[in-house]
Structure formats: structure tokens, C-alpha cells
Scaffold this motif. Structure first.
Motif, PDB file in Angstrom:
ATOM      1  N   ALA A  98      -4.083   7.481   2.780  1.00 52.55           N
ATOM      2  CA  ALA A  98      -4.906   7.300   1.590  1.00 52.55           C
ATOM      3  C   ALA A  98      -5.308   8.669   1.078  1.00 52.55           C
ATOM      4  CB  ALA A  98      -6.148   6.463   1.900  1.00 52.55           C
ATOM      5  N   GLN A 153       0.141   4.769   7.792  1.00 53.10           N
ATOM      6  CA  GLN A 153      -0.737   4.440   6.687  1.00 53.10           C
ATOM      7  C   GLN A 153      -1.402   5.722   6.199  1.00 53.10           C
ATOM      8  OE1 GLN A 153      -3.300   1.428   8.366  1.00 53.10           O
ATOM      9  NE2 GLN A 153      -1.848  -0.213   7.960  1.00 53.10           N
ATOM     10  N   ASP A 167       1.263   2.426   2.723  1.00 51.45           N
ATOM     11  CA  ASP A 167       1.502   1.670   3.948  1.00 51.45           C
ATOM     12  C   ASP A 167       2.996   1.457   4.102  1.00 51.45           C
ATOM     13  OD1 ASP A 167       1.563  -0.214   6.011  1.00 51.45           O
ATOM     14  OD2 ASP A 167      -0.236  -1.221   5.309  1.00 51.45           O
ATOM     15  N   GLU A 171      -3.600   4.280  -1.901  1.00 48.62           N
ATOM     16  CA  GLU A 171      -3.355   4.031  -0.489  1.00 48.62           C
ATOM     17  C   GLU A 171      -1.867   3.802  -0.278  1.00 48.62           C
ATOM     18  OE1 GLU A 171      -5.812   0.599  -0.128  1.00 48.62           O
ATOM     19  OE2 GLU A 171      -7.570   1.748   0.498  1.00 48.62           O
ATOM     20  N   LEU A 210       0.826  -1.207   0.000  1.00 47.76           N
ATOM     21  CA  LEU A 210       0.000   0.000   0.000  1.00 47.76           C
ATOM     22  C   LEU A 210       0.851   1.243   0.000  1.00 47.76           C
ATOM     23  CD1 LEU A 210      -2.975  -0.826   2.171  1.00 47.76           C
ATOM     24  CD2 LEU A 210      -2.812  -0.797  -0.229  1.00 47.76           C
ATOM     25  N   GLN A 269      -9.962  -0.063   9.354  1.00 48.81           N
ATOM     26  CA  GLN A 269     -10.617  -0.074   8.055  1.00 48.81           C
ATOM     27  C   GLN A 269     -12.102   0.313   8.103  1.00 48.81           C
ATOM     28  OE1 GLN A 269      -9.072  -0.309   5.128  1.00 48.81           O
ATOM     29  NE2 GLN A 269     -11.017   0.097   4.119  1.00 48.81           N
TER      30      GLN A 269
END
Length: 385
Positions: free
Chosen positions: A347, A345, A340, A338, A18, A371
Motif C-alpha cells: 500500500a 501485499q 495484492d 493498495e 488490490l 489489517q
């Protein structure tokens, strides 16, 4: 998305897909930005951030654009054990959002007729990979090359299999060739162009193609063609520099100690292990500006813009264009990516007309999976009226 217990089991989760040297002041990351309340359901957006910080992250920030109106919010603490708040313009590691920047440069080179997307990799990187004569640049961009993801190889996972091993390698500098060496001797997952599988290796190769064509490191081309053009002053490709300058939240990995789970601060980390597949450091404002410019045709010529937005199914929650993920939210088509990487993390999603956007970043920490909260954040930011 991965909660802390899943991360504890896999160890390497933060590098799975990600995901400009030199220290200095970064103007756009240095001055506090206002948090407007003009966006739809500002209270609802803030509540979601508070819910994330309460159970799934130590820090979270978000920025929402809607037809010129902007809302910014944050929640949690910048560092565990302190009361220091998370600044809405804080910098963070953006992981695989890097790929959208790399893809933009490749498409610009195609628009300048310096490369063709159907060029075989072998033309630009002779002898670097097996089957390079059968794999095209387009297939690298869209993850249809069949090349194994180097972060999924046994050799890589053996090195980065536990939190202690990750911490032990936090200062290690990796060259692109060393990352490619993890895939040496690995057969293709499928015949190029016949299927889809996300692979960080594709973008390590694309960065080398950029260098071969331009004579410059890919980061220099990203800086010249995108960061300076759009004045993304809070964004950088740090190379081997491990410190995040400017305001930022800390990132953590979970380590089991005497039957309990303790946080290990991984904020300081040499991102060269991700290279062109995930080393970007940015801000929510910068990423919104970048994707807004990209989606509205300010960075690419019409032919390349059409190629950018031609997607294929992946079997995941998103389809994939060229360096862009795309999905439907409340029936609205959004584009972005996204990201990672260990401790962080992120997005960023934008409608094709650039009028509505959501960019969010968080430091996973807690008992809950972030999530569901993030899906709620998306649904609220892109709600239909």
C-alpha cells in the motif's frame, strides 16, 4: 487484507483487485538505504512492523515521509528458515498499484489530445468487448464500466482455485486477449456509469488502448514517461519474467498438508496473469517518489490533474478517482493505492500536497489478520499534531 487461512479457503485471493523485460542490475535496489529516526514516533512505527512480523507476515518494510524527513524500517526475515533480515530498500510485487501507473499514461495521452476520456472503447478497440460503444475510457479508469472482473469469473477461479493449482500455473504466460476471454459472454454488472465495481479487466483494456494509440506496449510507455523521468530504477513491469532481481523478501501461500499448514514459496511467479492490472515490481522509495510526483502535478497537466482527483464513492473503505484510491486518516485526505498478488501485499498513501507519505509492503504469513496493524501504521504515520 487476507490472512493465510482465508487465502487457503479462496485460493485466488492474491489476484483480486488490490493487484520491461530483461534481467539486469537495478541501481536503486542495490545499495542499502539508511533508516533515519527523524520521523514522528519512529519507535512506535518500528514496533508496529515488529508486531506485524510476529503474527501476520514473514517480512514487512515501510517508508514514511514527513515534510522532508524520512524514516525507513523493516522486520521479519527475507526467507522463512533463514535469519536473513528484510532490507528497507527491498523489491516486492506491488499488485494493483500498477493501475496508478497505467492511469497516469492514459491521462497524459488525454493531455496531449491524442485521446479523450469520453471516447468509447469501441473507437480504439473495435470488436474487442461487447458494449464497447457504450463504455468510455473514463469509465474504465474509474471502474464504472460494469465489465465483470476476469479474476472473479468461474472459469478463472476454476483454474486458480487451490494453492496446488496456482503453483502448477506459476510459469504460464497469459496474453491480454486470453485474460479478456474469461469475460466472454458475461453480461455487464450494471449500465455503464450508473454504479461502481472494481474490475481488473478495465486495466487490461486500457493497456491495449495505450498500445493502439502509441504503437508501443504499455510497459514501454510507462518506462519512457514515468520510470525514466523520475529515475525509478528499482521499478519494472516484468511481463512474463518470473524472477525478482535485486534484494527482496520471499512470498508464500499456505497449503494444508497432513492436518497442518505449510508455506509454499511463490516468489518465482510469471505475473502475466495480472498484466496491466497488477504486474508491477517496485520499492518503497520508488513508490513514494512516484505518488509524490503524481499528487503534486509533476506528471499531468492541470485539467488531467483535476480529473485524476475527482473521486466517487465505492461503498468500501476508500473512494476512487482515476487509478487512485482515496480515504481519510485522522481527518487527513490521502491518495494512493493498495496492491495484492500471490505472496505479496502493498500500500502507498500520500497527502495531496505530497508532504506526508506512507509506503509499506509485506509477505502475509501468520495466524493474525494484518489489517488492524496496518490501520495502526496509517494512523501513526498520518497522526495529527
Amino acid at each position: 487484507m487476507i490472512d493465510r487461512r482465508t487465502t487457503l479457503k479462496t485460493g485466488v485471493a492474491g489476484l483480486l483487485a488490490l493487484t520491461a523485460a530483461g534481467a539486469g542490475l537495478l541501481p536503486s535496489a542495490g545499495a542499502e538505504l539508511p533508516a533515519s529516526t527523524e520521523a514522528p514516533d519512529a519507535a512506535g512505527l518500528q514496533k508496529i512492523l515488529d508486531d506485524i512480523a510476529a503474527s501476520a507476515a514473514s517480512a514487512v518494510l515501510a517508508e514514511v515521509h514527513d515534510s522532508g524527513r524520512v524514516w525507513r524500517g523493516s522486520s521479519g526475515v527475507a526467507e522463512l528458515g533463514s535469519a536473513r533480515p528484510v532490507t528497507v530498500n527491498g523489491r516486492f510485487r506491488a499488485g494493483s498499484i500498477t493501475k496508478s501507473f497505467v492511469a497516469t499514461v492514459v491521462l497524459q495521452l488525454a493531455g496531449e489530445r491524442r485521446i479523450r476520456l469520453d471516447d468509447p472503447v469501441e473507437r480504439w478497440l473495435p470488436g474487442v468487448i461487447d458494449a464497447g460503444d457504450r463504455i468510455t475510457l473514463h469509465q474504465l479508469l474509474q471502474h464504472t464500466s460494469g465489465i465483470v472482473n476476469y479474476t472473479n469469473t468461474r472459469a478463472f477461479r476454476t483454474l486458480y482455485g487451490t494453492v496446488d493449482e496456482v503453483v502448477g500455473l506459476r510459469d504460464r504466460t497469459w496474453t491480454p486477449q486470453e485474460l479478456l476471454d474469461f469475460t466472454a459472454g458475461q453480461p455487464l454488472l450494471f449500465e455503464p456509469g450508473t454504479s461502481w465495481m472494481y474490475s481488473n479487466t478495465n486495466y487490461i483494456l486500457l493497456a491495449l488502448v495505450i498500445q493502439r494509440v502509441t504503437g508501443h506496449h504499455y510497459a514501454k510507455e510507462v518506462d519512457r514517461r514515468i520510470l525514466r523521468k523520475l529515475r525509478l530504477l528499482g521499478t519494472e513491469l516484468p511481463g512474463r519474467r518470473s524472477v525478482i532481481t535485486g534484494p527482496h523478501a520471499h512470498g508464500y501461500l499456505p497449503r494444508e498438508q497432513d492436518g497442518s499448514i505449510e508455506p509454499v514459496d511463490i516468489t518465482t511467479f510469471n505475473p502475466s496473469v495480472t498484466g496491466a492490472s497488477g504486474e508491477l515490481v517496485s520499492t518503497a522509495t520508488d513508490l513514494s517518489r512516484f505518488y509524490g510526483a503524481l499528487l503534486t502535478g509533476r506528471l499531468l497537466r492541470p485539467e488531467q490533474q483535476a480529473q485524476l482527483l475527482t473521486s466517487r464513492t465505492t461503498g468500501r473503505s476508500y473512494d476512487y478517482g482515476l487509478g487512485l484510491q482515496t480515504r481519510l486518516v485522522n481527518g487527513i485526505r490521502v491518495w494512493g493505492h493498495e496492491g495484492d498478488i500471490f505472496g505479496y501485499q502493498a500500500a502507498s498513501w500520500t497527502t495531496e500536497d505530497g508532504r506526508r507519505q506512507l509506503t509499506a509492503a509485506w509477505s502475509p504469513w501468520g495466524e493474525s489478520d494484518p489489517q488492524p496493524y496496518l490501520e495502526n501504521l496509517l494512523a501513526t504515520a498520518f497522526r495529527t499534531t
